[in-house]
Design a protein around this motif. Structure first.
Motif, mmCIF file in Angstrom:
data_model
loop_
_atom_site.group_PDB
_atom_site.id
_atom_site.type_symbol
_atom_site.label_atom_id
_atom_site.label_comp_id
_atom_site.label_asym_id
_atom_site.label_seq_id
_atom_site.Cartn_x
_atom_site.Cartn_y
_atom_site.Cartn_z
ATOM 1 N N ALA A 1 11.273 -100.061 -53.218
ATOM 2 C CA ALA A 1 10.594 -101.030 -52.351
ATOM 3 C C ALA A 1 10.706 -100.643 -50.881
ATOM 4 O O ALA A 1 9.808 -100.937 -50.079
ATOM 5 C CB ALA A 1 11.185 -102.421 -52.585
ATOM 6 N N SER A 2 11.792 -99.986 -50.519
ATOM 7 C CA SER A 2 11.997 -99.618 -49.116
ATOM 8 C C SER A 2 11.280 -98.344 -48.711
ATOM 9 O O SER A 2 10.980 -98.152 -47.528
ATOM 10 C CB SER A 2 13.499 -99.465 -48.834
ATOM 11 O OG SER A 2 14.176 -100.681 -49.043
ATOM 12 N N VAL A 3 11.006 -97.430 -49.648
ATOM 13 C CA VAL A 3 10.451 -96.119 -49.274
ATOM 14 C C VAL A 3 9.004 -95.935 -49.722
ATOM 15 O O VAL A 3 8.410 -94.902 -49.415
ATOM 16 C CB VAL A 3 11.312 -94.973 -49.854
ATOM 17 C CG1 VAL A 3 12.748 -95.096 -49.384
ATOM 18 C CG2 VAL A 3 11.254 -94.929 -51.373
ATOM 19 N N ARG A 4 8.433 -96.918 -50.448
ATOM 20 C CA ARG A 4 7.090 -96.689 -50.988
ATOM 21 C C ARG A 4 6.037 -96.519 -49.895
ATOM 22 O O ARG A 4 4.965 -95.964 -50.143
ATOM 23 C CB ARG A 4 6.689 -97.817 -51.938
ATOM 24 C CG ARG A 4 6.577 -99.186 -51.309
ATOM 25 C CD ARG A 4 5.977 -100.203 -52.301
ATOM 26 N NE ARG A 4 6.873 -100.505 -53.405
ATOM 27 C CZ ARG A 4 6.678 -100.084 -54.657
ATOM 28 N NH1 ARG A 4 5.623 -99.333 -54.944
ATOM 29 N NH2 ARG A 4 7.521 -100.426 -55.606
ATOM 30 N N ASP A 5 6.315 -97.010 -48.671
ATOM 31 C CA ASP A 5 5.352 -96.829 -47.582
ATOM 32 C C ASP A 5 5.516 -95.470 -46.894
ATOM 33 O O ASP A 5 4.702 -95.110 -46.032
ATOM 34 C CB ASP A 5 5.527 -97.940 -46.537
ATOM 35 C CG ASP A 5 5.110 -99.298 -47.080
ATOM 36 O OD1 ASP A 5 4.305 -99.331 -48.029
ATOM 37 O OD2 ASP A 5 5.623 -100.315 -46.562
ATOM 38 N N GLU A 6 6.553 -94.714 -47.254
ATOM 39 C CA GLU A 6 6.790 -93.413 -46.644
ATOM 40 C C GLU A 6 6.644 -92.264 -47.626
ATOM 41 O O GLU A 6 6.196 -91.179 -47.249
ATOM 42 C CB GLU A 6 8.201 -93.359 -46.040
ATOM 43 C CG GLU A 6 8.488 -94.412 -44.977
ATOM 44 C CD GLU A 6 9.905 -94.296 -44.439
ATOM 45 O OE1 GLU A 6 10.340 -93.162 -44.176
ATOM 46 O OE2 GLU A 6 10.584 -95.336 -44.299
ATOM 47 N N LEU A 7 7.016 -92.498 -48.880
ATOM 48 C CA LEU A 7 7.049 -91.425 -49.866
ATOM 49 C C LEU A 7 6.197 -91.784 -51.084
ATOM 50 O O LEU A 7 6.010 -92.973 -51.394
ATOM 51 C CB LEU A 7 8.498 -91.166 -50.311
ATOM 52 C CG LEU A 7 9.472 -90.699 -49.221
ATOM 53 C CD1 LEU A 7 10.894 -90.699 -49.753
ATOM 54 C CD2 LEU A 7 9.085 -89.317 -48.712
ATOM 55 N N PRO A 8 5.684 -90.769 -51.805
ATOM 56 C CA PRO A 8 4.881 -91.034 -53.012
ATOM 57 C C PRO A 8 5.794 -91.444 -54.176
ATOM 58 O O PRO A 8 6.483 -90.611 -54.766
ATOM 59 C CB PRO A 8 4.184 -89.696 -53.282
ATOM 60 C CG PRO A 8 5.095 -88.677 -52.675
ATOM 61 C CD PRO A 8 5.730 -89.324 -51.490
ATOM 62 N N VAL A 9 5.788 -92.720 -54.466
ATOM 63 C CA VAL A 9 6.660 -93.284 -55.502
ATOM 64 C C VAL A 9 5.810 -93.734 -56.680
ATOM 65 O O VAL A 9 4.754 -94.353 -56.496
ATOM 66 C CB VAL A 9 7.471 -94.472 -54.933
ATOM 67 C CG1 VAL A 9 8.241 -95.176 -56.034
ATOM 68 C CG2 VAL A 9 8.425 -93.986 -53.856
ATOM 69 N N ALA A 10 6.269 -93.452 -57.896
ATOM 70 C CA ALA A 10 5.568 -93.877 -59.114
ATOM 71 C C ALA A 10 6.565 -94.560 -60.040
ATOM 72 O O ALA A 10 7.696 -94.104 -60.205
ATOM 73 C CB ALA A 10 4.926 -92.683 -59.824
ATOM 74 N N GLU A 11 6.132 -95.668 -60.650
ATOM 75 C CA GLU A 11 6.996 -96.404 -61.579
ATOM 76 C C GLU A 11 7.153 -95.632 -62.889
ATOM 77 O O GLU A 11 6.195 -95.041 -63.389
ATOM 78 C CB GLU A 11 6.424 -97.790 -61.858
ATOM 79 C CG GLU A 11 7.315 -98.637 -62.755
ATOM 80 C CD GLU A 11 6.738 -100.022 -63.000
ATOM 81 O OE1 GLU A 11 5.756 -100.372 -62.328
ATOM 82 O OE2 GLU A 11 7.277 -100.742 -63.868
ATOM 83 N N LEU A 12 8.371 -95.691 -63.455
ATOM 84 C CA LEU A 12 8.642 -95.021 -64.732
ATOM 85 C C LEU A 12 8.714 -95.996 -65.896
ATOM 86 O O LEU A 12 8.117 -95.789 -66.944
ATOM 87 C CB LEU A 12 9.962 -94.237 -64.646
ATOM 88 C CG LEU A 12 10.001 -93.068 -63.667
ATOM 89 C CD1 LEU A 12 11.391 -92.459 -63.638
ATOM 90 C CD2 LEU A 12 8.960 -92.014 -64.034
#
Length: 744
Positions: A635-646
């Protein structure tokens, strides 16, 4: 221990139930029921026992009596104005004194004599004829013997059986809660055909052989039957139905419906009534002066005052010891079985019941939980002695409440098991407290005996709090990194352990530098594993981002190291084994500070968030990715890094599911259109999978595979395997998409 005690109460094994029913026995003995004819639902209704006692056996002869004598007894009761007769005996075999039976055994009698005897009606026919002039309920006995024949239900009683219905959860079959018996000892057909009703008189003894709960309805030989007492009330008051009130947890009430009103009867989940016993009646009183018992001999002789029997519900049974109908009950260890049925009748007529509703079970469990938590809080803080005093005061209050509920509300609140469980918790905590104090004293003496005077050592031993170390609670981000396949690598260095040490140092050095460069703190090295954290001892407002950036940099450093080692292997002519790592990152509340023993401590961190970070690292291989991060980190880094749910996963050691994610790359990847396309398809695939739309999910997997150079292809292969398994073994209806991890 508290959880185990609650679970044990939920299972309710026989030894827990044994303690509870003994508490009920004690209450019944201390506060027996006071019979009150004036309080009965039907004014003037009385219960009597027509007693086949020692006096009757001496007067008429041994049991069984000729059926003609029983017919005379029925006729006498009819003439006395008895409302209904219930037989707590069964007439299962033909009377050997019937004229036809005697004719078959006579020797030397001529055909004329035997013919005259056979022409006479049998004793059963005489009894049946008399029964048709009176309301008579025949008793039947359940049996576990396969040799006993099943009863033949006549059409007359089929309609009565059909009235056994259910209210409440009408789609719940009440039979699933009933006691079952395979066969029935029943009366001769000619007698049952002349009866006004049929009811079983068998009572279910409990584990200690005491009769305290009696089934009012039972399934016998596939037929649902009422007990003798309930059937007597139905017949006596012209009732038309017996209804069970059922909910998904079992039965809680049986209703006898009559033209004059209903008789609601509270029962336990299996249809049993807690019999509330009155003081035993004396069946040896002169001139039948007791409350219940009247000698059958006196009734046949006509010496009983008419008002003593008129309008009564008469149970025909025995108090004679030789006839083996003596039962153990809470109120009396040797009580004639027929008096059990008399107490049931009076319970129902007076609507005077002891109830043990399911809410009492909940209150018992709440008492265990609250008292257990209170002990955990107070024993270490105020000591076992003060806690015990408080426990005794609180226990006395609960016991008084239980007693008040019994005598005033006729509600049974069991305090025996909660009291035993709470004192067991207290004993364990008190012992642990003393053991911990003793261990602290031994530790202090051992650690400082060489450096301080004996007097100072004893002072420290008596006040070990002087050596306690502190910490603070704060939000932190944890990182665990472990080498995959380390066993295989170490086996290749079996002959060169120093070479293995150099390899590990060569790996850990660049990985450590990446952490330290991004304001991380190395907590410890555990062989080939690194544990690090952010936001302590210095505050770090970008702790989550720094941890994720460190993970990406660690993979980049690992790739460079593997390339160097590959070239070295080619030049040296030996086998190259690449190093691979898995990383887990999680953010949450932790306790951080100087932790350890009084002699050696480290600046370290503890908490559930730490354990979860370790578990996430262990799952990285299972999901085919390098890094697994927790929900708070994502939740803290999704605006900076490409995050995908597993996945939604319940990791080993936790019951609650957590949402986990992975990082696909650096910030530049997040800004590309390809990532947005993949993320949309990826999220749609997870939604379809959790909704059990597996065909749609598999189609979306096909669209996702290969995107961004196949960065998640290993992950999608795992979901294909899951979908294949679910097609063969579909998940349950209430499946919420959570995956239960079985390994760390």
């Amino acid at each position: 221990m508290i959880g185990g005690g609650l679970f044990l109460r939920y299972l309710d094994p026989w030894f827990v139930e044994f303690v509870r029913v003994k508490a009920f026995d004690a209450y019944n003995r201390m506060e027996p029921r006071e019979p009150d004819p004036a309080a009965r639902v039907v004014p003037g209704a009385k219960v009597v026992i027509v007693d086949i006692d020692e006096k009757s056996l001496a007067r008429i002869g041994q049991w069984p009596w000729p059926r003609t004598v029983v017919a005379d007894l029925i006729a006498a009761l009819r003439d006395y104005g008895v409302g209904v007769i219930g037989f707590d005996v069964v007439f299962a075999e033909p009377d050997r004194t019937s004229p036809g039976r005697i004719a078959e055994t006579l020797r030397g009698a001529g055909p004329e004599v035997t013919g005259q005897l056979k022409a006479l009606p049998s004793n059963e026919e005489v009894m049946a004829e008399t029964m048709r002039t009176m309301r008579v309920v025949m008793g039947q006995a359940s049996s576990n013997s396969a040799a006993v024949t099943a009863p033949t239900e006549t059409a007359k009683y089929t309609s009565v059986r059909a009235h056994l219905g259910t209210l409440g959860a009408t789609d719940t079959d009440p039979r699933q809660y009933l006691f079952r018996k395979p066969t029935l000892v029943h009366n001769l057909e000619v007698l049952e055909g002349s009866a006004s009703g049929l009811g079983f008189f068998s009572v279910e003894e409990e584990v200690d052989g005491v009769v305290r709960r009696v089934p009012l309805v039972m399934e016998i030989a596939g037929v649902v039957k009422p007990t003798l007492s309930v059937e007597m009330l139905r017949v006596g008051f012209s009732g038309n139905s017996i209804v069970t009130v059922v909910d998904p947890g079992g039965m809680h009430e049986i209703r006898l419906q009559t033209p004059g009103g209903n008789f609601p009867i509270p029962v336990d989940g299996r249809g049993r009534l807690w019999v509330y016993y009155a003081e035993p009646d004396n069946f040896n009183t002169p001139n039948n002066s007791g409350r219940l018992y009247i000698s059958a001999a006196d009734i046949l002789d006509g010496t009983v005052p008419k008002e003593r029997l008129q309008g009564t519900l008469a149970l025909v049974g025995t108090s004679a010891v030789g006839l083996l109908d003596i039962r153990a009950t809470p109120i009396e260890p040797r009580l004639p079985g027929v008096e059990v049925h008399a107490n049931i009748l009076e319970n129902i007529l007076e609507q005077n019941f002891v109830r043990y509703p399911f809410t009492m079970v909940l209150w018992e469990m709440i008492a265990i939980f609250v008292a257990g938590v209170a002990l955990i809080v107070f024993v270490p803080r105020v000591g076992p002695v003060v806690t015990l005093a408080g426990l005794l005061v609180a226990g006395g209050g609960i016991a008084a409440t239980s007693w008040y509920l019994f005598i005033e509300e006729k509600i049974f609140l069991d305090v025996s098991y909660p009291a035993g469980m709470v004192f067991a918790v207290y004993a364990v905590l008190a012992f642990s407290n003393y053991a911990r104090d003793a261990a602290e004293k031994r530790q202090v003496r051992g650690a400082f005996s060489q450096y301080l005077s004996p007097d100072l050592v004893e002072q420290l031993a008596e006040n070990p709090d002087q050596l306690r170390l502190g910490g603070e609670t704060k939000k932190m981000t944890l990182l665990f990194c472990d080498v995959r396949g380390f066993t295989t690598i170490s086996e290749s260095f079996r002959a060169d352990p120093q070479g293995l040490t150099r390899l590990i140092n060569r790996l850990l050095t660049p990985l450590t530098n990446e952490i330290l460069t991004r304001q991380g703190t190395i907590d410890k090295y555990m062989g080939d594993c690194i544990m690090a954290f952010w936001n302590a001892p210095l505050e770090d407002e970008r702790q989550e981002a720094h941890a994720c950036e460190a993970a990406l940099a660690m993979f980049a450093s690992l790739e460079a190291l593997n390339e160097e080692r590959r070239k070295e292997a080619e030049e040296g002519g030996f086998t190259f084994l690449p190093l691979n790592i898995g990383i887990g990152i999680n953010t949450g509340e932790c306790v951080v500070g100087n932790m350890g023993s009084d002699q050696r401590f480290d600046y370290s961190v503890l908490g559930d968030a730490v354990n979860l970070a370790s578990r996430l690292e262990g799952q990285s291989k299972s999901y085919g990715v390098g890094t697994v991060i927790g929900d708070g980190t994502a939740a803290s880094v999704r605006d900076e890094l490409p995050v995908a749910e597993l996945d939604l996963i319940a990791v080993k050691g936790k019951t609650e599911a957590v949402r986990i994610f992975t990082i696909l790359g650096g910030p530049e990847l997040r800004e590309g259109a390809d990532f947005a396309t993949l993320l949309a398809d990826h999220d749609a695939m997870l939604a379809a999978y959790r909704a059990k739309r597996f065909d749609e999910a598999e189609a979306l997997i096909g669209r996702c595979e290969g995107q961004l150079d196949g960065v998640l292809d290993g992950f999608y292969a795992i979901y294909r395997e899951r979908i294949a398994i679910f097609r063969e073994e579909p998940p349950p209806e209430d499946w919420d998409g959570v995956f239960i991890a079985t390994s760390k």
